[in-house]
Design a protein around this motif. Structure first.
Motif, mmCIF file in Angstrom:
data_model
loop_
_atom_site.group_PDB
_atom_site.id
_atom_site.type_symbol
_atom_site.label_atom_id
_atom_site.label_comp_id
_atom_site.label_asym_id
_atom_site.label_seq_id
_atom_site.Cartn_x
_atom_site.Cartn_y
_atom_site.Cartn_z
ATOM 1 N N MET A 1 43.156 45.448 46.006
ATOM 2 C CA MET A 1 42.188 44.338 46.521
ATOM 3 C C MET A 1 40.945 44.554 45.929
ATOM 4 O O MET A 1 40.323 43.486 45.609
ATOM 5 C CB MET A 1 42.563 44.479 48.113
ATOM 6 N N MET A 2 40.384 45.750 45.895
ATOM 7 C CA MET A 2 39.045 45.988 45.534
ATOM 8 C C MET A 2 39.039 45.735 44.048
ATOM 9 O O MET A 2 37.809 45.160 43.796
ATOM 10 C CB MET A 2 38.574 47.395 46.105
ATOM 11 N N ALA A 3 39.784 46.427 43.375
ATOM 12 C CA ALA A 3 39.851 46.128 41.884
ATOM 13 C C ALA A 3 39.860 44.306 41.800
ATOM 14 O O ALA A 3 39.177 44.051 40.713
ATOM 15 C CB ALA A 3 41.230 46.572 41.340
ATOM 16 N N GLN A 4 40.626 43.581 42.427
ATOM 17 C CA GLN A 4 40.691 42.113 42.265
ATOM 18 C C GLN A 4 39.277 41.718 42.735
ATOM 19 O O GLN A 4 38.579 40.859 41.853
ATOM 20 C CB GLN A 4 41.693 41.632 43.196
ATOM 21 N N TYR A 5 38.574 42.078 43.552
ATOM 22 C CA TYR A 5 37.320 41.617 44.019
ATOM 23 C C TYR A 5 36.274 41.888 43.116
ATOM 24 O O TYR A 5 35.653 41.117 42.558
ATOM 25 C CB TYR A 5 36.763 42.296 45.238
ATOM 26 N N ILE A 6 36.434 43.368 42.608
ATOM 27 C CA ILE A 6 35.264 43.735 41.456
ATOM 28 C C ILE A 6 35.493 42.784 40.064
ATOM 29 O O ILE A 6 34.714 42.299 39.453
ATOM 30 C CB ILE A 6 35.522 45.249 41.129
ATOM 31 N N GLU A 7 36.668 42.491 39.852
ATOM 32 C CA GLU A 7 36.901 41.647 38.651
ATOM 33 C C GLU A 7 36.327 40.223 38.698
ATOM 34 O O GLU A 7 35.862 39.695 38.008
ATOM 35 C CB GLU A 7 38.550 41.622 38.329
ATOM 36 N N ILE A 8 36.610 39.665 39.937
ATOM 37 C CA ILE A 8 36.239 38.070 40.190
ATOM 38 C C ILE A 8 34.663 38.388 40.262
ATOM 39 O O ILE A 8 33.966 37.341 39.889
ATOM 40 C CB ILE A 8 36.749 37.707 41.474
ATOM 41 N N LYS A 9 34.006 39.288 41.126
ATOM 42 C CA LYS A 9 32.511 39.412 41.000
ATOM 43 C C LYS A 9 31.923 39.466 39.891
ATOM 44 O O LYS A 9 31.026 38.851 39.426
ATOM 45 C CB LYS A 9 32.188 40.753 41.935
ATOM 46 N N SER A 10 32.746 40.215 38.942
ATOM 47 C CA SER A 10 32.046 40.452 37.531
ATOM 48 C C SER A 10 31.967 39.159 36.613
ATOM 49 O O SER A 10 31.104 39.121 35.941
ATOM 50 C CB SER A 10 32.712 41.639 36.774
ATOM 51 N N ALA A 11 32.707 38.368 36.977
ATOM 52 C CA ALA A 11 32.664 36.930 36.485
ATOM 53 C C ALA A 11 31.784 35.945 36.801
ATOM 54 O O ALA A 11 31.533 34.939 36.374
ATOM 55 C CB ALA A 11 34.144 36.138 36.310
#
Length: 908
Positions: A32-42
């Motif tokens: 979940m946190m990996a998904q969050y970090i990926e979306i936030k980086s975009a």
């Protein structure tokens, strides 16, 4: 709700996406946190609203910012790289309230939603994360939610581009877009006019290419503007790419049908569409084709003048007390926005102004028609914004009802205008648009929509009973399942002859038929065994299921979901039909707004006794018994009459300058502002607060009334005054109207007098404009004898029983005093201070009479010749002073000193 109760972890986040245990190594990142970090980086420049169940959650720095901005509790969730992860959240059903606060503080928000069903995620594995993605970017200039918008104010964002016209000059293209209504306006202006053009649109957000944003000449402007500034890279913003984007969006092969646009305008328009695509992410708002809004077609009013005149907001930033609030008698949100738009950009073409006046005049003369139109308009909701939300997929059942009611109002308004003879041009065009609108879709919406509508379509229950047979059956099944079960039980009992047969339900096997054991034995035999399927044998009873009962159970279990799916399908069908008529509906919404503004201005004119001004291309400026609309309204509430005053600045080849002197509190500033406001009202097409008015069209309006520090830019009151005065003297033309108050009072007396003097000469000889110039420098009144287009006026004052009485009446002539001490006493200065000031004033006046300043007017040339310094003032010989200067006390004996004292006394 308290901040402690605002957030609690959602069940979805706890059950489906557990955090790593505290014993996990620091490098471990949960899916979940990996998904969050990926979306936030975009989306690094936006706060990420990450949907988890019934909450939008924020993490890391976003959580800290949101917690502080919204006043909500900051918690933590697991660890990342050995550190606690800050976290906060807001409920989905209250997200709009928090979005409004974040946007108001200048933040941008990326809304990230679940894009698949959690059940589908589980098919990929028990630890699979539900897919999410950003579905929109929420910025100040792109909001569409009803609760986030001011119904009476357009919500423009402004895209800016530029092209070079010479080595030192740039031309700027502007594209103003309000996606909440679909308005799309293009204009072009030069560098000096950029500020006024931006102020006309009053955008919430400005898109600026990096090269313009970093221009040293403009950088300070971007920092200081109230609008949110969004820098854009140059990639994809060239004219060719912009033109292709425009053609693709509107589905045309050429832009010629929309008008003739410059390269800078096309580039700005392409930038605006690029930003819409970026922020709306797949959603396509209903946009009107771009229209040409030439800067020269509107009265140019810079931001300082708008603030000084309080056109839409007071100096404190409030709408109440502004000119807009005073004249807004509209009854629809669209009409309120159009009125604000016309006030912000008055016209400069007499023909168009007269068209608007003709329409207002018709409704002034025909009170019954005006009242009927306004009654119909009151039934019309915000048609344009409801249509926009539906086009973007953010609409709900109430938006469908808004469109329905708006279409019915449009139909009735069109019918009312159709029977009115001799309609003026503007009302006739609106009537034709309303009469050509198809309203059969409104009838279908009326048949389809229930009386009480939910806010969200996902809540269901918005389709009227009887509109769809399949939906009615599902609702009946859902709500009356007991009746269906009872009917089935009665039939089975009758067919089997078992009066004790019962249909029951439990969570293990669902619905079943229960009969005594002896009856059950018979049901295992022909002819019943094909109908009744044995499920369980109990002590003294047997349980069976039937195909019919199973089907009924499935229907009951899925009735709610199936009913909602049918309603959502009907909703999409209705939206699709409306969007097929979007251009006609948008045009009807515009026509409704035009009629509303016209009727409102007519109602205003009748109630307040306003008159129709004469507008032409001359340099006339004659106002008889003019009044200040805002001040008059305030005095009327107190039961006090307003003192009307005349004004005449007319000229044949150049404008006249009226030099106004008089006491503080005498009404100079009110008189100055009322003449400027009458121009604004007249050129927007309204009647004006005067008995008569004849105004030659004004191209630029300048006002410098009052003063304030600008500490953010390190500017003193006097510096602000000089900057605004410089803009006036550099830009005013012979068709401009200039309002100046107390120029030069912020510095030393002779410095200020010199500046005011030179400014008047420049207005007279250089700008040749119409001007009102108020001053306390009484020496300037002598200029009326030297400069042919200057005359003097003063505010009448009288004294009664030792008290000063301000009559607020403007009369020809010059004031001989300012009554400053009387005003100070009225303001509440301590009596001792006032009395001491009187004594000082008396002494200063006596000294001035004994040694008067030499009159400078006779010695100074006009503006056309270089100004030279005033000659030194001659001082009379003073024998006493000379004798005193000749004495040397250090060389005198006591006797000589005493004799000298007697001689000096004798000379006195």
């Amino acid at each position: 709700m308290s901040s402690q109760a605002l957030y609690r972890p959602s069940e979805t986040s706890v059950k489906s996406e557990p955090a790593a245990s505290n014993g996990a190594p620091d490098s471990r990142v949960t899916p979940m946190m990996a998904q969050y970090i990926e979306i936030k980086s975009a989306n690094p420049d936006s706060l990420l609203f990450y949907r988890m169940g019934d909450f939008y959650e924020l993490f890391f720095e976003d959580a800290e910012i949101a917690s502080q901005s919204l006043g909500i509790v900051l918690t933590k969730r697991g660890k990342h790289q050995g550190q606690d992860i800050p976290m906060c959240g807001v409920p989905v059903d209250r997200a709009d309230d928090y979005l409004q606060r974040l946007i108001g503080l200048g933040h941008r928000v990326a809304v990230c939603e679940q894009t698949e069903d959690p059940a589908e995620a589980k098919k990929r594995g028990s630890k699979s994360v539900v897919r999410r993605d950003v579905v929109r970017l929420v910025t100040p200039g792109t909001i569409t939610e009803e609760r986030l918008l001011d119904p009476g104010r357009a919500n423009y964002f402004l895209a800016i581009a530029r092209r070079r016209v010479s080595d030192t000059q740039w031309c700027y293209g502007l594209a103003a877009v309000d996606i909440s209504t679909g308005h799309f306006v293009l204009s072009e202006t030069d560098g000096p006019g950029l500020s006024a053009e931006i102020a006309r649109f009053d955008p919430r957000e400005i898109l600026v290419p990096d090269v313009i944003h970093d221009d040293p000449d403009l950088a300070a402007f971007w920092r200081e503007t109230r609008a949110s500034i969004t820098p854009l890279s140059r990639e994809g913003l060239d004219p060719a790419s912009a033109e292709r984007r425009l053609k693709d969006h509107f589905g045309v092969a050429t832009l010629d049908a929309f008008g003739s646009f410059s390269r800078a305008e096309i580039t700005a328009a392409g930038s605006a569409l690029f930003y819409i695509e970026k922020t709306q992410i797949g959603s396509r708002p209903v946009l009107h084709p771009p229209t040409k809004g030439d800067a020269g077609a509107a009265l140019a009013i810079d931001s300082a003048t708008r603030a000084n005149l309080e056109l839409t907001r007071t100096l404190s930033g409030d709408r109440a007390g502004s000119l807009l609030a005073t004249i807004d008698c509209t009854v629809t949100p669209g009409g309120a926005r159009l009125l604000a738009e016309r006030l912000a950009g008055p016209l400069t073409q007499p023909g168009l102004i007269q068209d608007r006046q003709d329409s207002v005049a018709l409704l002034v003369e025909n009170g019954d028609l005006r009242d009927r139109l306004r009654r119909i308009l009151k039934r019309s909701p915000d048609l344009a914004r409801a249509l926009s939300r539906l086009s973007l997929g953010r609409g709900g059942p109430r938006d469908l009802a808004c469109v329905r009611d708006g279409l019915f109002a449009a139909r009735d308004l069109g019918l009312e205008l159709a029977i009115t003879p001799d309609l003026p041009r503007e009302l006739r065009a609106a009537a034709e648009q309303l009469q050509s609108l198809r309203t059969d879709v409104a009838d279908r919406l009326s048949a389809a929509l229930a009386e009480d509508l939910p806010l969200l379509k996902r809540d269901g229950g918005f389709v009227r009973e009887g509109f769809d047979q399949a939906l009615d059956e599902l609702r009946e099944l859902q709500h009356d399942s007991r009746r269906f079960i009872a009917a089935l039980q009665a039939r089975y009992a009758s067919e089997t002859g078992c009066r004790t047969l019962r249909v029951k339900h439990n969570h293990m096997i669902g619905y079943f038929v229960e009969v005594p054991q002896n009856v059950g034995e018979d049901l295992l035999k022909e002819p019943w065994k094909e109908t009744f399927v044995h499920r369980q044998t109990m002590a003294g009873a047997m349980r069976f299921s039937t195909m019919e009962l199973g089907e009924l159970e499935a229907k009951i279990a899925s009735a709610a979901d199936r009913a909602l799916k049918i309603e959502l399908a009907l909703f999409e069908s209705m939206v699709e039909e409306l969007l097929g008529l979007s251009s006609d509906i948008a045009a009807a919404a515009e026509a409704l707004s035009v009629v509303d503004v016209t009727a409102a201005l007519a109602d205003l004119a009748v109630r307040l006794d306003w008159t129709r001004p004469v507008i032409d291309t001359s340099l006339a400026f004659r106002i008889k018994a003019g009044r200040h609309p805002i001040v008059e309204a305030a005095l009327k509430r107190e039961g006090t009459p307003f003192i009307a005053n005349d004004s005449d600045l007319s000229g044949r080849d150049a404008g006249h300058i009226l030099l106004i002197t008089g006491p503080n509190m005498g009404g100079k500033s009110t008189y100055l502002r009322q003449n400027a406001l009458i121009v604004v009202l007249a050129q927007m097409g309204s009647f004006v607060p005067a008995k008569e008015a004849h105004i030659g069209v004004v191209d630029r309006l300048f006002s410098r009334v009052g003063a304030a520090d600008d500490l953010a830019r390190g500017r003193s009151t006097f510096m602000v005054e000089m900057v605004e005065t410089a803009a006036i003297l550099n830009q005013a033309t012979s068709r401009s109207l200039v309002i100046l108050d107390e120029i030069g009072r912020g510095t030393a007396t002779f410095d200020g007098l010199s500046i005011a003097w030179a400014a008047i000469e420049h207005l007279h000889e250089g700008n040749c404009c119409r001007a009102l110039f108020a001053t306390h420098f009484h020496e300037l009144t002598a200029l009326a004898d030297r400069l042919p287009r200057i005359s003097n006026a003063t505010l009448k004052v009288t004294e009664w029983n030792g008290e000063v009485v301000f009559l607020h009446e403007v009369v020809p002539g010059a004031a001989d005093r300012s009554y400053g001490l009387q005003v100070a006493r009225l303001a509440g200065l301590p009596t001792a201070v006032v009395e001491r000031a009187k004594a000082i004033l008396s002494e200063l006046e006596r000294s001035d009479r004994e040694s008067p300043k030499r009159a400078l007017v006779d010695d100074l040339p006009l503006f056309a010749a270089p100004m030279r310094a005033a000659p030194p003032v001659e001082v009379k010989a003073d024998g006493l002073r000379e004798a005193l200067d000749a004495l040397d006390p250090d060389q005198m004996t006591p006797r000589e000193a005493l004799d000298a004292l007697y001689r000096l006394k004798a000379q006195r």
